[in-house]
Design a protein around this motif. Structure first.
Motif, mmCIF file in Angstrom:
data_model
loop_
_atom_site.group_PDB
_atom_site.id
_atom_site.type_symbol
_atom_site.label_atom_id
_atom_site.label_comp_id
_atom_site.label_asym_id
_atom_site.label_seq_id
_atom_site.Cartn_x
_atom_site.Cartn_y
_atom_site.Cartn_z
ATOM 1 N N LYS A 101 0.978 -2.910 12.805
ATOM 2 C CA LYS A 101 1.417 -4.230 12.349
ATOM 3 C C LYS A 101 1.294 -5.278 13.449
ATOM 4 C CE LYS A 101 4.645 -2.524 8.843
ATOM 5 N NZ LYS A 101 6.065 -2.454 8.404
ATOM 6 N N ASN A 104 -2.333 -6.216 13.757
ATOM 7 C CA ASN A 104 -2.785 -6.958 12.578
ATOM 8 C C ASN A 104 -2.232 -8.381 12.557
ATOM 9 O OD1 ASN A 104 -2.659 -4.051 10.331
ATOM 10 N ND2 ASN A 104 -4.141 -4.617 11.893
ATOM 11 N N ARG A 105 -0.965 -8.542 13.008
ATOM 12 C CA ARG A 105 -0.365 -9.887 13.035
ATOM 13 C C ARG A 105 -1.115 -10.821 13.963
ATOM 14 N NH1 ARG A 105 4.796 -7.356 12.939
ATOM 15 N NH2 ARG A 105 4.937 -7.588 15.208
ATOM 16 N N ARG A 107 -4.301 -10.776 14.352
ATOM 17 C CA ARG A 107 -5.674 -10.853 13.831
ATOM 18 C C ARG A 107 -6.594 -9.870 14.539
ATOM 19 N NH1 ARG A 107 -9.726 -15.514 13.001
ATOM 20 N NH2 ARG A 107 -10.270 -15.238 10.810
ATOM 21 N N VAL A 111 -6.970 -5.716 9.529
ATOM 22 C CA VAL A 111 -6.785 -6.970 8.793
ATOM 23 C C VAL A 111 -8.089 -7.766 8.728
ATOM 24 C CG1 VAL A 111 -6.085 -8.383 10.767
ATOM 25 C CG2 VAL A 111 -5.182 -8.897 8.493
ATOM 26 N N ASP A 114 -10.534 -8.094 5.541
ATOM 27 C CA ASP A 114 -10.427 -9.099 4.482
ATOM 28 C C ASP A 114 -11.499 -10.181 4.652
ATOM 29 O OD1 ASP A 114 -8.279 -7.921 3.200
ATOM 30 O OD2 ASP A 114 -6.783 -9.069 4.322
ATOM 31 N N ASN A 144 -8.192 -3.315 3.941
ATOM 32 C CA ASN A 144 -6.872 -3.707 4.423
ATOM 33 C C ASN A 144 -5.820 -3.314 3.377
ATOM 34 O OD1 ASN A 144 -4.806 -4.894 5.912
ATOM 35 N ND2 ASN A 144 -5.203 -6.930 5.080
ATOM 36 N N ASP A 145 -5.579 -4.163 2.395
ATOM 37 C CA ASP A 145 -4.615 -3.831 1.340
ATOM 38 C C ASP A 145 -5.241 -2.996 0.227
ATOM 39 O OD1 ASP A 145 -2.409 -5.116 2.497
ATOM 40 O OD2 ASP A 145 -3.114 -7.058 1.763
ATOM 41 N N ARG A 172 -5.732 0.315 5.265
ATOM 42 C CA ARG A 172 -4.588 0.108 6.166
ATOM 43 C C ARG A 172 -3.283 0.374 5.433
ATOM 44 N NH1 ARG A 172 -0.628 -2.772 6.140
ATOM 45 N NH2 ARG A 172 -1.497 -3.937 4.377
#
Length: 309
Positions: A101, A104-105, A107, A111, A114, A144-145, A172
């Motif tokens: 996380k 990913n936060r 960048r 992530v 996307d 990602n999602d 992810r």
């Protein structure tokens, strides 16, 4: 079949890479990622994450070590890749798979899946920045999602000039929950012209056989399975069977080489982390972990391990 030792952040450090490649069976290994963010890193950062650069970019067993970078600024990643090559990296791997996380936060990692156009830009910039003789590869998850852009990302890596692509068979969001979708890796492999390496949920030689069959890949990257069974690559290659009596001396070697590389507490944490993986298949490792769980001094843990070997 080519077998590659995975770039496991916080786990497959320099010392564990030495032990696992000493045991053998790997064509090459990949470092933990070097985080690139807005500036050209000093050489000491590269040496910290990849001490093998001072040793011909090979482990003590002679296994080549590829340098992995993680970042989202194409030009910045490219400049750092060029420096990594100047310092001796034989290949550059780009991380589009980290599920953490915090990463990913900021960048980085999975992530970016996307944005296939950004994946392309990063790979293309690095490809242009390093000599043509130096391979540039990428490692990604299915997404990602979700996995809706899996083929778009794979094609972006291919079009940008990468030499090969490693695919972890989960998104992810799926983290490390079983299963890994090896059949989806096959779809990726069939969509690109470059070689694809399959990764995810290979714990045994039988898993490796099924992964290769379902993914259609002629190369596998081994991660947590290799840490849990240090002889996994040899089992896959030669059908060798090994027990705790074969692994224990390597654990003792690891504890000895780790001493003096950090604080006693840090070193103790590394040893307990490996024991936690080893206990999956080896009951004596579980017993050892129970015995040393409260120990905070690596030297003391080494004494306990030595008494049990």
């Amino acid at each position: 079949m080519k077998l590659v030792l995975a770039p496991m952040e916080g786990l497959a450090d320099y010392w564990l890479r030495q032990v696992l490649t000493d045991i053998g069976g790997y064509d090459w290994c990949v470092t933990e990622f070097v985080r690139v963010s807005g500036r050209l890193l000093p050489p000491k950062v590269f040496y910290r994450w990849c001490p093998e650069l001072r040793e011909g970019a090979r482990t003590r067993a002679g296994t080549p070590v590829h340098l992995q970078l993680l970042g989202s600024d194409p030009q910045c990643v490219a400049e750092n890749a060029a420096l990594g090559v100047e310092l001796g990296a034989p290949a550059i791997d780009l991380n589009f798979g980290c599920p953490a996380k915090t990463v990913n936060r900021h960048r980085g990692g999975a992530v970016l899946l996307d944005e296939p156009e950004l994946v392309y830009a990063v790979v293309a910039a690095v490809r242009d920045a390093v000599p043509a003789t130096v391979p540039v590869s990428a490692k990604m998850r299915l997404g990602n999602d979700d996995d809706l852009r899996a083929l778009d990302n794979a094609r972006a890596v291919d079009a940008a000039g990468a030499s090969w692509l490693t695919v972890h068979g989960r998104t992810r969001a799926q983290g490390y929950r079983p299963p890994a979708y090896w059949d989806r890796i096959r779809e990726v492999r069939e969509a690109v012209s470059i070689p694809v390496i399959a990764n995810g949920e290979v714990w045994t030689a039988e898993d490796a056989r099924r992964c290769a069959a379902e993914s259609g890949c002629g190369a596998l990257m081994l991660g947590r399975g290799a840490v849990s069974d240090p002889f996994l690559a040899r089992a896959i290659r030669h059908g060798e069977q090994h027990g705790w009596e074969d692994i224990a001396p390597w654990l003792l070697d690891y504890t000895g080489r780790l001493l003096g590389t950090g604080t006693p507490v840090q070193e103790a944490g590394r040893i307990k982390q490996w024991l936690n993986y080893l206990r999956r298949d080896f009951p004596p490792a579980a017993q050892l972990l129970d015995q040393v769980r409260r120990e905070r001094d690596a030297a003391r843990i080494r004494e306990i391990v030595q008494a049990r070997v």
